[in-house]
Design a protein around this motif. Structure first.
Motif, mmCIF file in Angstrom:
data_model
loop_
_atom_site.group_PDB
_atom_site.id
_atom_site.type_symbol
_atom_site.label_atom_id
_atom_site.label_comp_id
_atom_site.label_asym_id
_atom_site.label_seq_id
_atom_site.Cartn_x
_atom_site.Cartn_y
_atom_site.Cartn_z
ATOM 1 N N LYS A 53 -2.326 9.077 -1.205
ATOM 2 C CA LYS A 53 -2.181 9.127 0.249
ATOM 3 C C LYS A 53 -1.346 7.961 0.773
ATOM 4 C CE LYS A 53 -4.909 9.434 4.507
ATOM 5 N NZ LYS A 53 -6.287 9.455 5.080
ATOM 6 N N MET A 54 -1.582 6.756 0.249
ATOM 7 C CA MET A 54 -0.910 5.558 0.758
ATOM 8 C C MET A 54 0.459 5.337 0.138
ATOM 9 S SD MET A 54 -4.123 2.888 0.803
ATOM 10 C CE MET A 54 -3.126 1.555 1.454
ATOM 11 N N GLY A 55 0.658 5.813 -1.088
ATOM 12 C CA GLY A 55 1.870 5.486 -1.819
ATOM 13 C C GLY A 55 1.617 4.290 -2.724
ATOM 14 N N GLU A 56 2.401 4.198 -3.802
ATOM 15 C CA GLU A 56 2.140 3.190 -4.834
ATOM 16 C C GLU A 56 2.238 1.763 -4.289
ATOM 17 O OE1 GLU A 56 1.141 2.176 -8.781
ATOM 18 O OE2 GLU A 56 1.216 4.131 -7.787
ATOM 19 N N GLU A 57 3.304 1.442 -3.558
ATOM 20 C CA GLU A 57 3.518 0.070 -3.092
ATOM 21 C C GLU A 57 2.457 -0.338 -2.075
ATOM 22 O OE1 GLU A 57 7.452 -0.594 -1.722
ATOM 23 O OE2 GLU A 57 8.405 -0.004 -3.608
ATOM 24 N N ALA A 58 2.161 0.541 -1.116
ATOM 25 C CA ALA A 58 1.156 0.230 -0.092
ATOM 26 C C ALA A 58 -0.230 0.096 -0.719
ATOM 27 C CB ALA A 58 1.144 1.315 0.983
ATOM 28 N N TYR A 59 -0.516 0.941 -1.719
ATOM 29 C CA TYR A 59 -1.819 0.872 -2.390
ATOM 30 C C TYR A 59 -1.987 -0.455 -3.131
ATOM 31 C CZ TYR A 59 -5.491 1.909 -5.795
ATOM 32 O OH TYR A 59 -6.630 1.861 -6.567
ATOM 33 N N LEU A 60 -0.949 -0.882 -3.878
ATOM 34 C CA LEU A 60 -1.021 -2.143 -4.608
ATOM 35 C C LEU A 60 -1.133 -3.334 -3.663
ATOM 36 C CD1 LEU A 60 1.587 -1.493 -7.441
ATOM 37 C CD2 LEU A 60 -0.904 -1.475 -7.623
ATOM 38 N N ALA A 61 -0.420 -3.267 -2.521
ATOM 39 C CA ALA A 61 -0.516 -4.343 -1.531
ATOM 40 C C ALA A 61 -1.927 -4.427 -0.955
ATOM 41 C CB ALA A 61 0.506 -4.123 -0.419
ATOM 42 N N ASP A 62 -2.523 -3.262 -0.699
ATOM 43 C CA ASP A 62 -3.901 -3.238 -0.186
ATOM 44 C C ASP A 62 -4.878 -3.761 -1.230
ATOM 45 O OD1 ASP A 62 -5.877 -2.249 1.877
ATOM 46 O OD2 ASP A 62 -6.536 -1.059 0.169
ATOM 47 N N MET A 63 -4.663 -3.406 -2.510
ATOM 48 C CA MET A 63 -5.533 -3.895 -3.577
ATOM 49 C C MET A 63 -5.433 -5.410 -3.721
ATOM 50 S SD MET A 63 -7.369 -1.569 -5.073
ATOM 51 C CE MET A 63 -7.699 -2.225 -6.699
ATOM 52 N N ARG A 64 -4.214 -5.958 -3.615
ATOM 53 C CA ARG A 64 -4.038 -7.404 -3.696
ATOM 54 C C ARG A 64 -4.758 -8.111 -2.553
ATOM 55 N NH1 ARG A 64 1.198 -5.996 -5.747
ATOM 56 N NH2 ARG A 64 2.037 -5.851 -3.647
ATOM 57 N N LYS A 65 -4.649 -7.531 -1.357
ATOM 58 C CA LYS A 65 -5.306 -8.122 -0.186
ATOM 59 C C LYS A 65 -6.823 -8.117 -0.349
ATOM 60 C CE LYS A 65 -5.558 -7.590 4.846
ATOM 61 N NZ LYS A 65 -5.118 -6.773 6.008
ATOM 62 N N ARG A 66 -7.372 -6.972 -0.803
ATOM 63 C CA ARG A 66 -8.820 -6.873 -0.991
ATOM 64 C C ARG A 66 -9.295 -7.800 -2.114
ATOM 65 N NH1 ARG A 66 -11.449 -2.275 1.060
ATOM 66 N NH2 ARG A 66 -10.097 -0.891 2.264
ATOM 67 N N SER A 67 -8.526 -7.859 -3.196
ATOM 68 C CA SER A 67 -8.914 -8.690 -4.322
ATOM 69 C C SER A 67 -8.908 -10.167 -3.937
ATOM 70 C CB SER A 67 -7.964 -8.453 -5.494
ATOM 71 O OG SER A 67 -8.302 -9.259 -6.587
ATOM 72 N N LYS A 68 -7.920 -10.583 -3.148
ATOM 73 C CA LYS A 68 -7.844 -11.969 -2.707
ATOM 74 C C LYS A 68 -9.039 -12.333 -1.837
ATOM 75 C CE LYS A 68 -4.664 -15.209 -0.462
ATOM 76 N NZ LYS A 68 -3.359 -15.346 0.229
ATOM 77 N N ALA A 69 -9.402 -11.429 -0.903
ATOM 78 C CA ALA A 69 -10.551 -11.691 -0.032
ATOM 79 C C ALA A 69 -11.862 -11.692 -0.820
ATOM 80 C CB ALA A 69 -10.603 -10.637 1.078
ATOM 81 N N ASP A 70 -11.976 -10.755 -1.772
ATOM 82 C CA ASP A 70 -13.191 -10.677 -2.580
ATOM 83 C C ASP A 70 -13.332 -11.908 -3.477
ATOM 84 O OD1 ASP A 70 -15.530 -9.358 -3.487
ATOM 85 O OD2 ASP A 70 -14.490 -8.705 -5.282
ATOM 86 N N TYR A 71 -12.206 -12.367 -4.034
ATOM 87 C CA TYR A 71 -12.244 -13.562 -4.897
ATOM 88 C C TYR A 71 -12.649 -14.801 -4.098
ATOM 89 C CZ TYR A 71 -10.654 -17.331 -7.913
ATOM 90 O OH TYR A 71 -10.594 -18.460 -8.667
ATOM 91 N N LYS A 72 -12.167 -14.892 -2.865
ATOM 92 C CA LYS A 72 -12.493 -16.045 -2.028
ATOM 93 C C LYS A 72 -13.982 -16.051 -1.670
ATOM 94 C CE LYS A 72 -9.347 -17.275 0.868
ATOM 95 N NZ LYS A 72 -8.430 -17.306 2.039
ATOM 96 N N ASN A 73 -14.548 -14.863 -1.408
ATOM 97 C CA ASN A 73 -15.960 -14.781 -1.014
ATOM 98 C C ASN A 73 -16.913 -14.855 -2.199
ATOM 99 O OD1 ASN A 73 -15.161 -14.462 1.660
ATOM 100 N ND2 ASN A 73 -15.065 -12.224 1.486
ATOM 101 N N ASN A 74 -16.467 -14.336 -3.368
ATOM 102 C CA ASN A 74 -17.377 -14.265 -4.515
ATOM 103 C C ASN A 74 -16.585 -14.483 -5.810
ATOM 104 O OD1 ASN A 74 -19.715 -13.849 -5.983
ATOM 105 N ND2 ASN A 74 -19.540 -11.619 -5.947
#
Length: 240
Positions: free
Chosen positions: A105-126
């Motif tokens: 639905k999002m496309g490969e580039e947008a999906y990877l960018a969203d995953m990087r953003k979520r992973s960065k926030a998750d790593y910072k919190n936990n």
């Protein structure tokens, strides 16, 4: 100014009250239904109802109250949580299915960018689970290295020495790679052609890892940091 919608008409059927579906059918041409069909949760244009499904036999529109739809979603979410807790294999398969649908639905580039953003926030919190996973991965590499004969250890050391020299030259030239979280990192990395822990695939009804790479000279290559991150734990078509 928004106009107030009409109340939902009801009728008595088989001794119980239900929505009069025939009275609230939205008249549309076949072309409109084919090109722009109603979606689950769409509001009714004139009545206080939301769309549920098209009838599986006759194809008529089935409308429900918003309260009914909210309760249905809540019940489905509770059922999914219960099954996720008691059926780990189903939960993993569901995660793969949902991630693939999101990627399409999002496309490969947008999906990877969203995953990087979520992973960065998750790593910072936990950060603890990430550190534990990294330590296990490094321990596995060290164990494989210790089991190698001396001549193969020397070849592995040469590859890492070459990587170190390339990074020193890149830093001197002001070249840096980009890490998974967007931070600066060295421009080159040592990659395993066949990943040590590849993605799972479904085989004969079960999720399995089709191959397992080794920490050996013939399974090591030097890649740019960005290419190494995008490759992740996949095998590139040129390497098959």
């Amino acid at each position: 100014m928004t106009t107030a919608k009409l109340p939902i008409p009801y009728k008595t059927h088989a001794g119980r009250q239900c929505i009069d579906q025939k009275a609230i059918q939205v008249k549309r041409t076949r072309k409109e239904e084919r090109n722009n069909p109603f979606k689950h949760g769409d509001p009714h244009p004139t009545h206080e109802a939301v769309f549920n499904i098209y009838h599986p036999y006759c194809g008529t529109q089935q409308w429900k109250t918003k309260e009914w739809l909210d309760n249905k979603r809540k019940w489905n979410n509770e059922r999914k949580k219960f099954r996720r807790k008691n059926d780990p294999e189903w939960a993993k398969a569901q995660d793969v299915k949902e991630n693939q649908a999101k990627r399409d639905k999002m496309g490969e580039e947008a999906y990877l960018a969203d995953m990087r953003k979520r992973s960065k926030a998750d790593y910072k919190n936990n950060p603890e689970p990430y550190a534990l996973r990294a330590s296990k991965y490094q321990k596995r590499i060290r164990d494989m290295y210790e089991k190698l004969p001396d001549n193969l250890k020397e070849e592995v050391d040469e590859i890492y020495a070459t990587r170190r020299q390339l990074n020193e030259a890149a830093v001197g030239a002001g070249m840096y790679g980009k890490g998974f979280n967007g931070a600066k990192r060295y421009a080159f990395a040592v990659d395993h052609v066949m990943p040590l822990k590849p993605s799972k695939i479904k085989f004969k009804g079960k999720w399995r890892r089709p191959y397992m790479g080794l920490h050996t000279p013939w399974n090591l290559q030097i890649l740019e940091a960005a290419e190494n991150i995008s490759k992740s734990n996949k095998v590139l078509p040129s390497e098959c």
